[in-house]
Design a protein around this motif. Structure first.
Motif, PDB file in Angstrom:
ATOM      1  N   ASN A 315       0.806  -1.224   0.000  1.00  0.00           N
ATOM      2  CA  ASN A 315       0.000   0.000   0.000  1.00  0.00           C
ATOM      3  C   ASN A 315       0.838   1.273   0.000  1.00  0.00           C
ATOM      4  N   SER A 316       2.091   1.150  -0.413  1.00  0.00           N
ATOM      5  CA  SER A 316       2.976   2.299  -0.537  1.00  0.00           C
ATOM      6  C   SER A 316       3.449   2.412  -1.986  1.00  0.00           C
ATOM      7  N   PRO A 317       3.828   3.615  -2.432  1.00  0.00           N
ATOM      8  CA  PRO A 317       4.296   3.773  -3.811  1.00  0.00           C
ATOM      9  C   PRO A 317       5.508   2.891  -4.113  1.00  0.00           C
ATOM     10  N   ILE A 318       5.569   2.393  -5.331  1.00  0.00           N
ATOM     11  CA  ILE A 318       6.694   1.579  -5.773  1.00  0.00           C
ATOM     12  C   ILE A 318       7.958   2.448  -5.771  1.00  0.00           C
ATOM     13  N   THR A 319       9.005   1.951  -5.135  1.00  0.00           N
ATOM     14  CA  THR A 319      10.266   2.689  -5.063  1.00  0.00           C
ATOM     15  C   THR A 319      11.419   1.710  -5.264  1.00  0.00           C
ATOM     16  N   GLY A 320      12.627   2.288  -5.470  1.00  0.00           N
ATOM     17  CA  GLY A 320      13.828   1.472  -5.543  1.00  0.00           C
ATOM     18  C   GLY A 320      13.953   0.689  -6.829  1.00  0.00           C
ATOM     19  N   ASN A 321      15.022  -0.091  -6.923  1.00  0.00           N
ATOM     20  CA  ASN A 321      15.312  -0.971  -8.049  1.00  0.00           C
ATOM     21  C   ASN A 321      15.354  -0.221  -9.383  1.00  0.00           C
ATOM     22  N   GLY A 322      15.629   1.072  -9.327  1.00  0.00           N
ATOM     23  CA  GLY A 322      15.755   1.850 -10.557  1.00  0.00           C
ATOM     24  C   GLY A 322      14.452   2.374 -11.109  1.00  0.00           C
ATOM     25  N   TRP A 323      13.313   2.065 -10.449  1.00  0.00           N
ATOM     26  CA  TRP A 323      12.015   2.519 -10.954  1.00  0.00           C
ATOM     27  C   TRP A 323      11.873   4.040 -10.823  1.00  0.00           C
ATOM     28  N   THR A 324      11.182   4.646 -11.797  1.00  0.00           N
ATOM     29  CA  THR A 324      10.702   6.017 -11.683  1.00  0.00           C
ATOM     30  C   THR A 324       9.185   5.963 -11.639  1.00  0.00           C
ATOM     31  N   ASN A 325       8.613   6.379 -10.517  1.00  0.00           N
ATOM     32  CA  ASN A 325       7.171   6.335 -10.292  1.00  0.00           C
ATOM     33  C   ASN A 325       6.677   7.779 -10.348  1.00  0.00           C
ATOM     34  N   PHE A 326       6.046   8.156 -11.459  1.00  0.00           N
ATOM     35  CA  PHE A 326       5.748   9.572 -11.720  1.00  0.00           C
ATOM     36  C   PHE A 326       4.251   9.787 -11.919  1.00  0.00           C
ATOM     37  N   ILE A 327       3.701  10.781 -11.209  1.00  0.00           N
ATOM     38  CA  ILE A 327       2.302  11.175 -11.385  1.00  0.00           C
ATOM     39  C   ILE A 327       2.251  12.344 -12.363  1.00  0.00           C
ATOM     40  N   GLU A 328       1.687  12.105 -13.538  1.00  0.00           N
ATOM     41  CA  GLU A 328       1.538  13.187 -14.510  1.00  0.00           C
ATOM     42  C   GLU A 328       0.298  14.029 -14.220  1.00  0.00           C
ATOM     43  N   GLU A 329      -0.821  13.364 -13.882  1.00  0.00           N
ATOM     44  CA  GLU A 329      -2.055  14.064 -13.532  1.00  0.00           C
ATOM     45  C   GLU A 329      -2.742  13.309 -12.402  1.00  0.00           C
ATOM     46  N   GLY A 330      -3.423  14.054 -11.523  1.00  0.00           N
ATOM     47  CA  GLY A 330      -4.171  13.441 -10.447  1.00  0.00           C
ATOM     48  C   GLY A 330      -3.340  13.238  -9.196  1.00  0.00           C
ATOM     49  N   THR A 331      -3.793  12.306  -8.371  1.00  0.00           N
ATOM     50  CA  THR A 331      -3.149  12.068  -7.072  1.00  0.00           C
ATOM     51  C   THR A 331      -2.681  10.629  -6.888  1.00  0.00           C
ATOM     52  N   GLU A 332      -2.999   9.751  -7.822  1.00  0.00           N
ATOM     53  CA  GLU A 332      -2.699   8.328  -7.660  1.00  0.00           C
ATOM     54  C   GLU A 332      -1.368   7.961  -8.306  1.00  0.00           C
ATOM     55  N   SER A 333      -0.669   7.008  -7.685  1.00  0.00           N
ATOM     56  CA  SER A 333       0.589   6.508  -8.247  1.00  0.00           C
ATOM     57  C   SER A 333       0.571   4.984  -8.216  1.00  0.00           C
ATOM     58  N   TRP A 334       1.555   4.381  -8.861  1.00  0.00           N
ATOM     59  CA  TRP A 334       1.703   2.930  -8.798  1.00  0.00           C
ATOM     60  C   TRP A 334       2.134   2.550  -7.380  1.00  0.00           C
ATOM     61  N   GLU A 335       1.450   1.567  -6.790  1.00  0.00           N
ATOM     62  CA  GLU A 335       1.743   1.177  -5.416  1.00  0.00           C
ATOM     63  C   GLU A 335       1.797  -0.338  -5.285  1.00  0.00           C
ATOM     64  N   ALA A 336       2.452  -0.767  -4.201  1.00  0.00           N
ATOM     65  CA  ALA A 336       2.528  -2.196  -3.903  1.00  0.00           C
ATOM     66  C   ALA A 336       1.187  -2.678  -3.355  1.00  0.00           C
ATOM     67  N   TYR A 337       0.823  -3.905  -3.739  1.00  0.00           N
ATOM     68  CA  TYR A 337      -0.528  -4.403  -3.439  1.00  0.00           C
ATOM     69  C   TYR A 337      -0.463  -5.896  -3.182  1.00  0.00           C
ATOM     70  N   SER A 338      -1.223  -6.346  -2.210  1.00  0.00           N
ATOM     71  CA  SER A 338      -1.304  -7.776  -1.933  1.00  0.00           C
ATOM     72  C   SER A 338      -2.725  -8.148  -1.555  1.00  0.00           C
ATOM     73  N   ASP A 339      -3.231  -9.234  -2.116  1.00  0.00           N
ATOM     74  CA  ASP A 339      -4.595  -9.677  -1.827  1.00  0.00           C
ATOM     75  C   ASP A 339      -4.670 -11.172  -2.076  1.00  0.00           C
ATOM     76  N   THR A 340      -5.404 -11.873  -1.231  1.00  0.00           N
ATOM     77  CA  THR A 340      -5.583 -13.320  -1.395  1.00  0.00           C
ATOM     78  C   THR A 340      -7.016 -13.670  -1.753  1.00  0.00           C
ATOM     79  N   GLY A 341      -7.834 -12.655  -2.085  1.00  0.00           N
ATOM     80  CA  GLY A 341      -9.242 -12.889  -2.380  1.00  0.00           C
ATOM     81  C   GLY A 341      -9.465 -13.342  -3.809  1.00  0.00           C
TER      82      GLY A 341
END
Length: 476
Positions: A315-341
């Motif tokens: 539930n936090s923005p993707i960081t590290g490993n050389g990634w660039t996580n950039f918000i061009e418009e809005g408030t949402e970014s790529w984030e880490a996610y886990s679900d077993t449903g």
């Protein structure tokens, strides 16, 4: 035969003499077809007031419809639909103003055609007594009360319920972007600038028609896309329209039509009265460039880049490993996610979505570190993708050979699609994960970055979610 011709001439002479004797001084009695100003016995309210009354009924009493009885009320508006070409049937669409409207309504009438009675731009009034208003297929609709639903006004009552005004106005389309689509703008005549039909539907050996394909049952549904935002909307045409077999225009440009919803009332649709308002005549389309090396038959053992996201904080923005996580418009970014449903992640995955974001537009980039394609041979790229009802949102897989590595410069760099990569679609089951295939990058020279670009927004029709995982770039 000669006798018949003689008597025929005599008869014509007598008829002509009779007609001339009935006309004096070349004056003819021409029927008066002008529409006179109506004498309404009651009060006129706006379509917006009609909408608000229904919303109050829903809130106060839980009723999904509102029926008028002995109210002596009328609504007024301007007709913006036209059934002459067959794309509308036994209904008219009215909006409250000729320009910059605020509300529209659909009126069900058991008459076809209707354009000979109320043409496009005609001001008209609808008597509310005996009518029921509610939401049908997600749009505000008026009709005769039938239990708790609204049915078509019978032809015999047309003149009683639909009353014409002498005014025929020039309708000015309301200019909208895809991000402006909301329930308030439904049933209005709109203009979309800088749009085009999806390349796969109009280019190549099998371009599509408006609604003449074998797969088109009740409506032909095509994809209209914005050259500015990349967002898409379904363009709908009835299979009863007389232009259904015309090919879709392959260019870009402007489209004037009506904003409505699909049969289930779940997604916004755009439709037109006829093709004359589809002015997509600019040969310069806005399709992104493509880099297509095809699919590789095998992958090498040398790993140039990989990420399964297992070390990311949920539930936090993707960081590290050389990634660039950039918000061009809005408030949402790529984030880490886990679900077993039902829509389980692959351990920890990366996702982006705009559900409940409140953003008019959400554009987010997740960009890999630089890859030197001249340093080795046989490069391949692969990933897994899944979605949660992507709706009209979109994910693109792109490559740039000129991005300078500065996040703020991502939108201005030159990005090309990787068409060989399979990306999960809205029709794919949301609980499954789909492999991209082993996308060959072997034809690329220079140094480049691969990006996952999300395009959506907080609007219910474009607020889907995409997930990605198991990203690998390999070489021989």
């Amino acid at each position: 035969m000669k006798t018949f011709n003689f008597y025929k001439i005599i008869a014509l002479f007598v008829a002509a003499t009779f007609v001339v004797s009935c006309v004096q001084d070349d004056e003819f009695d021409i029927p008066n077809t002008a529409v006179e100003a109506p004498n309404l016995e009651g009060d006129v309210i706006t379509i917006d007031a009609l909408y608000n009354a229904l919303q109050q009924e829903i809130a106060n009493n839980g009723n999904e419809t509102l029926t008028y009885a002995e109210s002596n009320l009328f609504i007024e508006g301007y007709v913006v639909s036209n059934d002459e070409a067959g794309n509308f049937f036994e209904e008219i669409i009215m909006q409250d103003k000729a320009s910059n409207p605020t509300r529209g309504v659909r009126v069900l009438i058991d008459v076809s055609p209707l354009f000979t009675y109320v043409e496009f731009g005609r001001k008209a009034y609808v008597k509310l007594d005996g009518l029921t208003v509610g939401f049908s297929n997600g749009v505000l609709t008026l009709g005769i009360q039938d239990g708790t639903s609204a049915e078509k006004i019978p032809e015999a009552l047309l003149g009683e319920y639909l009353i014409r005004d002498p005014e025929v106005a020039t309708i000015e389309p309301k200019v909208l972007t895809f991000s402006d689509f909301n329930d308030d703008n439904v049933n209005q005549y709109i203009r979309l600038n800088n749009v085009q039909f999806e390349a796969s539907q109009v280019l190549g050996d099998n371009p599509q028609t408006y609604a003449g394909g074998a797969e088109d049952q009740f409506d032909g549904e095509r994809v209209l896309e914005s050259c500015e935002s990349g967002q898409t909307v379904v363009f709908s045409t009835s299979t009863f329209a007389d232009y259904k077999s015309l090919l879709l225009p392959a260019g870009s440009g402007t489209l004037d039509g009506l904003l409505t919803k699909n049969f289930f009332g779940e997604e916004f649709n755009v439709t037109v009265n006829d093709p004359t308002t589809v002015a997509l005549d600019n040969d310069e389309r806005c399709d992104p460039e493509q880099v297509d090396c095809g699919l590789a038959t095998a992958t090498g053992s040398n790993v140039l880049f990989t990420d399964f996201f297992e070390t990311q904080a949920q539930n936090s923005p993707i960081t590290g490993n050389g990634w660039t996580n950039f918000i061009e418009e809005g408030t949402e970014s790529w984030e880490a996610y886990s679900d077993t449903g039902t829509n389980a992640s692959l351990g920890i995955s990366a996702r982006m979505g705009s559900f409940n974001s409140g953003d008019d537009s959400s554009i987010g980039w997740l960009v890999t570190p630089a890859i030197d394609f001249d340093a080795q041979e046989g490069e391949t790229f692969s990933f897994q993708s899944s979605n949660s009802f992507s709706d009209g949102s979109e994910m693109q897989v792109l490559i740039s050979l000129d991005w300078d590595g500065t996040a703020a410069n991502i939108p201005s760099a030159n990005w090309s699609e990787l068409p060989a990569a399979f990306i999960v679609g809205d029709d794919d089951f949301f609980g499954d994960w789909f492999p991209s295939g082993n996308v060959s990058l072997d034809c690329i020279e220079g140094t480049g970055h691969i990006a996952f670009k999300y395009i959506g927004g907080g609007n219910a029709d474009i607020d889907g979610t995409y997930e990605i995982d198991e990203i690998e770039i390999r070489s021989n």
